[in-house]
Design an enzyme around this catalytic site. Structure first.
Site, PDB file in Angstrom:
ATOM      1  N   HIS A 186       0.998   5.171   1.103  1.00 24.88           N
ATOM      2  CA  HIS A 186       0.498   5.874   2.062  1.00 24.88           C
ATOM      3  C   HIS A 186       1.096   7.141   2.231  1.00 24.88           C
ATOM      4  O   HIS A 186       2.286   7.284   2.331  1.00 24.88           O
ATOM      5  CB  HIS A 186       0.563   5.172   3.467  1.00 24.88           C
ATOM      6  CG  HIS A 186      -0.225   5.844   4.743  1.00 24.88           C
ATOM      7  ND1 HIS A 186      -1.796   5.978   4.832  1.00 24.88           N
ATOM      8  CD2 HIS A 186       0.261   6.671   5.480  1.00 24.88           C
ATOM      9  CE1 HIS A 186      -2.153   6.776   5.892  1.00 24.88           C
ATOM     10  NE2 HIS A 186      -0.806   7.062   6.468  1.00 24.88           N
TER      11      HIS A 186
ATOM     12  N   SER B 215       5.120   6.645   2.252  1.00 26.96           N
ATOM     13  CA  SER B 215       5.451   5.294   2.612  1.00 26.96           C
ATOM     14  C   SER B 215       4.771   4.256   1.732  1.00 26.96           C
ATOM     15  O   SER B 215       3.765   4.450   1.347  1.00 26.96           O
ATOM     16  CB  SER B 215       5.455   4.831   4.161  1.00 26.96           C
ATOM     17  OG  SER B 215       5.725   5.908   4.955  1.00 26.96           O
TER      18      SER B 215
ATOM     19  N   ASN C 237       0.768  -1.128  -0.110  1.00 31.69           N
ATOM     20  CA  ASN C 237       0.105  -0.132   0.014  1.00 31.69           C
ATOM     21  C   ASN C 237       0.924   1.225  -0.049  1.00 31.69           C
ATOM     22  O   ASN C 237       1.986   1.300   0.344  1.00 31.69           O
ATOM     23  CB  ASN C 237      -0.920   0.067   1.343  1.00 31.69           C
ATOM     24  CG  ASN C 237      -1.753   1.429   1.354  1.00 31.69           C
ATOM     25  OD1 ASN C 237      -2.345   1.483   0.533  1.00 31.69           O
ATOM     26  ND2 ASN C 237      -1.722   1.962   2.533  1.00 31.69           N
TER      27      ASN C 237
HETATM   28  C1  GAR Z   1      -2.148   9.212  -3.099  1.00 27.53           C
HETATM   29  O1  GAR Z   1      -1.997  10.338  -2.588  1.00 27.53           O
HETATM   30  C2  GAR Z   1      -2.158   8.018  -1.915  1.00 27.53           C
HETATM   31  O2  GAR Z   1      -0.976   8.557  -1.202  1.00 27.53           O
HETATM   32  C3  GAR Z   1      -3.453   8.141  -1.357  1.00 27.53           C
HETATM   33  O3  GAR Z   1      -4.372   8.589  -2.156  1.00 27.53           O
HETATM   34  C4  GAR Z   1      -3.750   9.222  -3.361  1.00 27.53           C
HETATM   35  C5  GAR Z   1      -4.057   8.544  -4.528  1.00 27.53           C
HETATM   36  O4  GAR Z   1      -3.839   9.324  -5.724  1.00 27.53           O
HETATM   37  N1  GAR Z   1      -3.599   6.763  -0.341  1.00 27.53           N
HETATM   38  C6  GAR Z   1      -4.114   7.163   0.743  1.00 27.53           C
HETATM   39  O5  GAR Z   1      -4.585   8.199   1.245  1.00 27.53           O
HETATM   40  C7  GAR Z   1      -4.292   5.776   1.471  1.00 27.53           C
HETATM   41  N2  GAR Z   1      -4.753   5.741   2.690  1.00 27.53           N
HETATM   42  P1  GAR Z   1      -4.098   8.773  -7.233  1.00 27.53           P
HETATM   43  O6  GAR Z   1      -5.283   8.466  -7.360  1.00 27.53           O
HETATM   44  O7  GAR Z   1      -3.871  10.314  -8.045  1.00 27.53           O
HETATM   45  O8  GAR Z   1      -2.928   7.916  -7.354  1.00 27.53           O
END
Ligand code: GAR
Length: 227
Positions: free
Chosen positions: A123, A150, A121
């Site tokens: 994060h 991370s 994952n």
């Molecule tokens: C990312 O920034 C990721 O870190 C976060 O969602 C975003 C997705 O962006 N994930 C979380 O918060 C998981 N808990 P994307 O759809 O443009 O790749």
């Protein structure tokens, strides 16, 4: 064909990607795969939202997509139903690795423990600090000097599995939650493909015993990126 550090051809890692949103991280993987820059084959994408732009990105790239929408006819799909369909889909695709890239549903221990491949994952915090949601706002409210993202192994406990890699940035006094989110995404777009490359070439192991008994560097691997 991709070549590893010992000049051996690397068998592409079959990955399935789970998404909920824009899919900018998925796009980075698609671009790297298409450019031959990463030894991966994206065998399928699962989205829990039919309106996620990630779905469009995957379809445009000719990747098989399963939309297991969390809302159907105005009703929320229970996590058990989602997981039943997702498990069947993953078993059909037979990935080597499942990547949660902006996937925003919490998965059950049963699903994680019985998944047909290890799961990682992405994060948006320097774990173990700031598990859960709204990380950028919470980091700013706490007056932290550093932030980042991370990649960790998914386990039953939320955001608590072995951290494999991190990318770090210094917080500026002018940062807002919005600016931090954008700066952290710049890091994510480098950390995710780099970490998957490390997994593909055996530079990082997802198995704690292998990691402990090998010459691999101690985890987490850290990238310092100017973003
Ligand atoms: C990312 O920034 C990721 O870190 C976060 O969602 C975003 C997705 O962006 N994930 C979380 O918060 C998981 N808990 P994307 O759809 O443009 O790749």
């Amino acid at each position: 064909m991709s070549i590893d550090q010992t000049s051996q051809p690397v068998k592409p890692l079959r990955i399935a990607v789970l998404v909920s949103g824009s899919g900018s991280n998925l796009q980075v993987l698609i671009d790297a795969m298409q450019a031959g820059a990463l030894p991966i084959e994206i065998v399928g994408v699962i989205s829990n939202r039919d309106d996620a732009y990630a779905v469009t990105r995957a379809k445009d790239a000719g990747i098989e997509v399963a939309v297991l929408s969390h809302v159907e006819s105005g009703k929320r799909m229970g996590i058990k139903t989602f997981e039943k369909h997702a498990t069947a889909q993953l078993e059909a695709w037979q990935p080597d690795l499942v990547v949660l890239a902006g996937f925003m549903r919490v998965l059950s221990a049963d699903f994680i423990d019985n998944a047909p491949a290890p799961m990682i994952n992405l994060h948006p915090s320097l774990l173990p600090a700031y598990k859960g949601l709204d990380t950028h706002t919470r980091v700013l409210c706490s007056g932290e000097r550093e932030h980042g993202c991370s990649i960790h192994v998914v386990t039953a406990e939320l955001d608590a599995g072995q951290v494999l890699s991190q990318a770090v940035l210094p917080i500026r006094h002018t940062d807002t939650p919005d600016s931090l989110q954008k700066r952290v995404q710049v890091l994510e777009h480098q950390l995710l493909p780099w970490t998957i490359l490390q997994i593909a070439i055996g530079g990082v192991s997802l198995t704690p015993s292998e990691q402990a008994s090998s010459i691999l560097p101690a985890l987490p691997l850290r990238l310092l990126i100017d973003a």
